[in-house]
Design an enzyme around this catalytic site. Sequence first.
Site, PDB file in Angstrom:
ATOM      1  N   GLU B  27      11.374 -70.299  62.573  1.00 54.45           N
ATOM      2  CA  GLU B  27      11.328 -71.733  62.257  1.00 54.45           C
ATOM      3  C   GLU B  27      10.040 -71.971  61.480  1.00 54.45           C
ATOM      4  OE1 GLU B  27      11.444 -73.981  65.979  1.00 54.45           O
ATOM      5  OE2 GLU B  27      12.168 -72.165  66.944  1.00 54.45           O
ATOM      6  N   ASP B 139      11.414 -82.576  61.314  1.00 50.68           N
ATOM      7  CA  ASP B 139      10.871 -82.346  62.647  1.00 50.68           C
ATOM      8  C   ASP B 139       9.532 -83.059  62.730  1.00 50.68           C
ATOM      9  OD1 ASP B 139      10.456 -81.429  65.189  1.00 50.68           O
ATOM     10  OD2 ASP B 139       9.760 -79.452  64.575  1.00 50.68           O
ATOM     11  N   GLU B 144      11.468 -78.979  58.274  1.00 49.88           N
ATOM     12  CA  GLU B 144      11.537 -77.667  58.922  1.00 49.88           C
ATOM     13  C   GLU B 144      12.793 -76.925  58.511  1.00 49.88           C
ATOM     14  OE1 GLU B 144      10.439 -77.239  63.033  1.00 49.88           O
ATOM     15  OE2 GLU B 144      12.050 -75.796  63.418  1.00 49.88           O
ATOM     16  N   ASN B 202      11.804 -66.659  67.336  1.00 49.36           N
ATOM     17  CA  ASN B 202      12.696 -66.667  68.495  1.00 49.36           C
ATOM     18  C   ASN B 202      13.316 -65.296  68.666  1.00 49.36           C
ATOM     19  OD1 ASN B 202      12.790 -69.662  69.146  1.00 49.36           O
ATOM     20  ND2 ASN B 202      13.270 -69.646  66.962  1.00 49.36           N
ATOM     21  N   ARG B 284      15.875 -67.170  75.484  1.00 50.27           N
ATOM     22  CA  ARG B 284      15.351 -67.166  74.113  1.00 50.27           C
ATOM     23  C   ARG B 284      13.838 -67.245  74.243  1.00 50.27           C
ATOM     24  NH1 ARG B 284      14.302 -71.886  70.071  1.00 50.27           N
ATOM     25  NH2 ARG B 284      14.538 -73.069  71.992  1.00 50.27           N
TER      26      ARG B 284
END
Lengths: 71, 551
Positions: B27, B139, B144, B202, B284
């Site tokens: 991200e 975001d 983002e 992630n 995650r």
Amino acid sequence: MATQDRRNTGSRPAEQDEEQDTGVPDTSGAPEGGTPTAQTQGVDDLLDEIDGVLESNAEEFVRGFVQKGGQ
Amino acid sequence: MTPAGPPTDPSVLDPERFSAHRVMGTETEYGIIAPSIPDANATILSSQVVNAYAATLREGLGNLAGTRWDYTDEAPLADARGWHQARHSADPSQLTDTPPVLTAEQVAMVDPPLDDVGPLDSAVLMNLVLNNGARLYVDHAHPEYSSPEVTNPLDAVLWDRAGDAVALTAMRRIAATPGFAPVHLYKNNTDNKSVSYGSHENYLVPRSVPFHHLAAVLIPFFVTRQTLCGSGRVGIGAFNQAPGFQLSQRADFFENEIGLETTVRRPIINTRDEPHAVAEKYRRLHVIIGDANLSETSNYLKMGTTSLVLSLIDRQNAPVPEIHDPVRELQAVSHDPTLKHRVRLVDGRSVTALDVQEMYLDACLRESDRQGGTDPQSADLLHRWGSLIDVLRGNPLDAAGQLDWVAKLKVLEAYRSRDGMAWDDPRLALVDLQYSDLRPEKSIYHRLSARGDIDRLVNDEQVSAAVSNPPEDTRAYFRGHCISSFPREVVGASWDSIIFELPSQRRLQRIQTREPLRGTAALTRELFAASADAEEFVSRLLSRPQSNMAP
């Protein structure tokens, strides 16, 4: 394709070089640094190039880069 | 086609194997300004980016790409340590499970009066799901890009780079739209005044791994991996209160070892337990401590070495070189570009950050030997990791062709040497900022890369393909192809669902995608090919035994 960390080869075994056929990045090696004179020349060229890219009035531009918080 | 090469051999994803392959994604929150409007509202500018990208998609493909985000499975207050934070006690910025809203005046500022293809759609978009399976959205006060799920670090580099290309396209579109002030986007993590914004990683890990063990192994690793994957920063302290250079953009903004927050009191280990997958099977791991990387080698090593260490943890063979006062050491390591700083371990040893990295590397090499070698990408990562530790131990500046912080420092030192600049010279701060400018004509990273001074791992054709195509070996394939094949009927999407609205059905049809390794090309390509339209596609899906799950 074997890995190429140009200035440092062989200090660790590159495991299984022969069987690296997929999924490994192909890094095309850039030329070696050359003589000190050539290096200095390269740095001068680079700074000349970056001089032409930098925003004018550095102080004001940097001051104006204000962000709100994020994650 | 998969831009990076043939799809991953499923056997390398076997959790029993030691490997860097696993489901992962990135991200990136981009820094954003409109230089001609100093007081511009950042949320409005960010929504301009999303809407501008939507406009280019409509123009090129003739379809509407606005997709509502399905917030059903979002749980930002679930804590991996086994509890939930109360909603009333959370910082408002933690509530990422509700859509952002603009006021009427703000909407008027995003919707252009006129442009060369007519007005934008009447609704202002705050969220897009892209044909490559990524999410582009507003975001907080930043645009983002969340990459699609991939199965290996090199693909993660590629689809992360695709996000930079998406951001550039949006900037170009805004600049070309009459009545709009140009917007600049930067892939960095601080405004160098007081504020930081993130670039997160992630990783899918088995739920069976105890979280406290995961944290114990990862804290020393994260404190020291900035030697390889820091992006470099001019200025010391969260408020830039002292002049100087440091390895990391983010280090000075961390205050805790473990915690749920991502925007305040930031922790080295984030405990958000929002698996976006079958919760009984998976966790995650949400990593918030990394810098946004321009260098592909830094980015590759950031995710590759982290995934290898996670594989050690899966196999219960990870070292735990516990650091005394890790938050303070995180900053001390960052503040020493000579890499000579010694970190105090709880067992009494005093070691450098590179020594700590080597402990993890050696454990990985032993694990690799134990199983008789590993897959080619993991072997390549181990080799680069070891080589760069050796280079950094010699003369760190020799890693300028590979690592962001070194490349940036080399340019800064050249300026200091030529012009006799002190570290508080605003031109050095400008070099730091423009290193991360995403416009090639203004980006110092791009200058270095174009000169061949920084190695590339993926090429522009691959990046271009990754902007429009999802990875073939995760559920992102299903998501991306639903979006591109049925743009009018897909009315909502998320990591773990796709929602169809069909003329023949009174109710919305929600298809779950809670298994990240299903919905792949191998499992769904024929279904897409065999269906003439969305009605047929959904009807084929619903006629199967597990009708609400993607194949």
